[in-house]
Design an enzyme around this catalytic site. Structure first.
Site, PDB file in Angstrom:
ATOM      1  N   GLY A  20      -5.491  34.507  74.919  1.00 16.39           N
ATOM      2  CA  GLY A  20      -5.393  33.293  75.725  1.00 16.39           C
ATOM      3  C   GLY A  20      -5.961  33.493  77.122  1.00 16.39           C
ATOM      4  N   GLU A  39      -3.790  41.975  85.125  1.00 20.17           N
ATOM      5  CA  GLU A  39      -3.456  42.613  83.847  1.00 20.17           C
ATOM      6  C   GLU A  39      -2.645  43.872  84.094  1.00 20.17           C
ATOM      7  OE1 GLU A  39      -3.621  42.150  80.383  1.00 20.17           O
ATOM      8  OE2 GLU A  39      -2.535  44.038  80.588  1.00 20.17           O
ATOM      9  N   HIS A 477       3.472  40.073  65.284  1.00 15.58           N
ATOM     10  CA  HIS A 477       3.036  38.687  65.488  1.00 15.58           C
ATOM     11  C   HIS A 477       4.162  37.831  66.039  1.00 15.58           C
ATOM     12  CE1 HIS A 477       0.165  39.755  61.996  1.00 15.58           C
ATOM     13  NE2 HIS A 477      -0.360  40.091  63.161  1.00 15.58           N
ATOM     14  N   GLY A 510       0.216  33.261  72.741  1.00 15.03           N
ATOM     15  CA  GLY A 510       0.969  33.060  71.508  1.00 15.03           C
ATOM     16  C   GLY A 510       2.284  32.331  71.697  1.00 15.03           C
TER      17      GLY A 510
END
Ligand SMILES: Cc1cc2nc3c(=O)[nH]c(=O)nc-3n(C[C@H](O)[C@H](O)[C@H](O)COP(=O)(O)OP(=O)(O)OC[C@H]3O[C@@H](n4cnc5c(N)ncnc54)[C@H](O)[C@@H]3O)c2cc1C
Ligand code: SF4
Length: 559
Positions: A20, A39, A477, A510
């Site tokens: 994303g 980051e 996930h 996510g």
């Protein structure tokens, strides 16, 4: 840059550089914005990536223990979450499988009916696939061939397929390991080397063949002006000049993630923020900011409807296997054992055996203490009657070469919630904790498949130790927690990923996914982020007034 509201260090600050975050950075720079990407993880190159998983300090991320790798595991009561942490986010450690979910996922969960997803999404999947260089896997390794044989033996051979992967593969008949100028972006991108089927994708590709984000989206974002700050953790985001809705911009505070003593605190200002710290990372950061009063208007739905893709990690070890089962790409093929249940053949590269510490003999039975007893009994019986065989299936060395991991995913509804609480055993600060009904720890049909696999290959079926000992499934996930919804009473962002309650604030990762996809999610996160960014106007015409829309009269299904 001097603006109506004053000078800002950047137009947008993007928190996190995964799927994303990299899409957002690239598209915002393209639209003429000044972008910074913060980051927490390190920057990786083929030269500093670990050779095997035994290089724990370069593989695992626990900076307080001097482990500064790109892979992390977080343990919760309901689930163990595996995720990436690097410049390029999860793309550095992911297995590069890039699949589209079935259309039915757009009719499930809180995003149902908020957009014409089935008409809109295909174009964004196309763009995402082109940017990530997704193509059908042309390399079937021994593990993939075994999966095909077992699928045929259990009567689902017709569902066997080669995965789509984000890997630069050699043309038919050509060897791997050939370096060529950029093959994807008309010469604008970096040079690339063809895949040599070493199976090492999850240890970071040391051969320049995996299409990680630093070779596409993030590469172009940086090339065209985005500033990436590695090893920089965002710890605070608060509206500027007392304008509680963020209409006067934001102050973003960071610390150096890899130092413990001198934390190098810094402050930046920006007009807009994109949270792209992954499902777990964005939830954790937003909970912290809501709780400390920096962003108090974040919806109370934060942390709700966290999905683990109904996943189970099992496997088969074939001691003394003639074939090197680690060869191929990390996830080369898959099959559907029933309408809802999808299994993929996964591998680590030869020598990367550290994960074997979490593997043990597959044990059925009801979850809980009886299953632990059954596992102990199986282990004891196996050690007494087949000591050599037991040693050979449990010894760490040779595990990757001799094992096929079976990643089983189900597209069924089911979720847990995450909360921000002070645990009883450590009352000094709040942490993310999981709540809700337990997610199934194992999927009986998948276990049967693993046993059949073992029977046909002369191996032994294996499962994950935490699954048996703590009744906790593992997942790579984790999705949801800041889901797309019609209003703040249903979710955290609207159908254009704008955060309810704030201006010029977005979530692109996510965490916005509102349904169980049943397939690996990175392509969907990329496509959703492409869509979210497509609504943001070019810098010259921006009014800096973008706010979430509440929608009423939407038919909600499956929430
Ligand atoms: C071993 C493994 C294999 C996988 N294989 C596949 C696969 O084959 N196919 C697939 O589709 N998916 C796979 N996945 C899952 C995939 O990696 C994730 O779904 C995906 O990376 C999520 O993308 P994202 O944009 O949400 O965030 P991520 O890609 O996770 O990126 C988030 C980034 O934000 C950073 N961050 C977090 N908090 C902060 C903060 N406070 N400040 C600054 N930075 C922060 C993190 O360090 C991270 O780099 C795999 C995952 C793992 C762990
Ligand atoms: S199989 Fe090896 S060379 Fe190919 S993409 Fe994966 S790590 Fe790179």
């Amino acid at each position: 840059m001097e603006t109506q509201a004053g000078p800002f260090d950047f137009d947008f600050i993007v928190v996190g550089s995964g799927f994303g975050g990299s899409v957002s950075a690239h598209r915002l720079v393209e639209k003429g914005y000044r972008v910074a990407v913060m980051e927490m993880g390190r920057r990786w190159t083929p030269e500093n990536l670990p050779r095997t998983s035994w290089s724990l300090h370069r593989w695992f991320w626990r900076p307080k223990l001097a482990l500064r790798g790109f892979f992390n595991m977080r343990f919760f009561r309901h689930v163990t979450i595996l995720h990436g942490c690097a410049v390029g986010g999860g793309s550095v450690t992911y297995a590069c499988t890039s699949l589209r979910p079935p259309d039915k996922v757009w009719d499930m969960g809180s995003w149902a009916g908020l957009a014409d997803w089935k008409t809109e999404m295909p174009q964004h999947y196309e763009t995402a696939s082109r940017m990530l260089g997704v193509a059908e896997n042309t390399i079937l390794g021994p593990a993939d061939k075994l999966l095909k044989q077992v699928a045929e033996a259990v009567g689902v051979g017709q569902t066997f397929y080669r995965t789509n992967v984000a890997v630069f593969q050699a043309a038919e008949g050509q060897p791997g390991g050939q370096t060529v100028p950029d093959p994807y972006f008309g010469g604008e991108g970096p040079e690339r080397t063809t895949c040599n089927a070493c199976g090492g994708c999850m240890m970071g590709c040391r051969h320049g063949a995996k299409n990680t984000l630093d070779k596409n989206y993030l590469y172009f974002a940086e090339k065209h002006g985005a500033r990436v700050f590695p090893e920089t953790q965002v710890v605070d985001v608060r509206p500027l000049r007392g304008r509680a809705d963020g209409s006067a911009g934001y102050e973003v505070r960071t610390v150096r993630s890899t130092s413990w003593l001198n934390r190098g605190a810094r402050k930046f200002t920006c007009r807009g923020v994109v949270f792209s710290a992954s499902a777990l990372g964005s939830m954790e950061l937003l909970f912290h900011l809501k709780d400390k009063g920096s962003l108090p208007h974040i919806s109370d739905q934060l942390g709700k409807r966290v999905r683990t893709n109904s996943e189970s990690l099992i496997g088969v070890r074939v001691p003394g296997s003639r074939d090197d089962l680690s060869k191929g790409v990390a996830i080369g093929s898959g099959a559907y054992i029933d309408e809802h249940t999808h299994i993929e053949a996964v591998r680590y590269p030869a020598g990367s055996d550290a994960m074997s510490m979490l593997a043990t003999i597959l044990t059925g039975g009801r979850p809980g203490p009886t299953r632990v007893l059954l596992w102990l009994k199986n282990l004891l019986v196996s050690s007494l009657f087949h000591p050599i065989k037991t040693f050979r299936i449990l010894k760490p060395f040779g595990w990757a070469r001799e094992s096929v991991i079976l990643l089983c995913m189900q597209a069924l509804e089911g979720h847990i919630d995450m909360c921000w609480e002070r645990p009883w055993f450590w009352p000094f600060r709040k942490f993310l904790v999981s709540r809700g009904a337990k997610v199934p720890t194992y999927i009986p049909k998948a276990n049967e498949f693993a046993q059949k696999f073992a029977q046909l290959t002369g191996g032994t079926a294996m499962s994950m130790l935490p699954e048996i000992l703590f009744n906790v499934p593992g997942t790579a996930h984790c999705l949801g927690g800041c889901v797309i919804a019609s209003s703040a009473s249903q979710g955290v962002v609207d159908y254009r990923h704008r955060v309810f309650g704030y201006k010029n604030m977005y979530v692109c990762d996510g965490s916005v996914v509102a349904a169980n996809l049943g397939v690996n999610p990175s392509l969907t996160i990329t496509a959703l982020s492409e869509r979210a960014m497509s609504f943001i106007p070019p810098a010259q015409t921006s009014q800096w007034n973008d706010a979430a829309e509440e929608q009423t009269g939407i038919a909600q299904t499956g929430v």
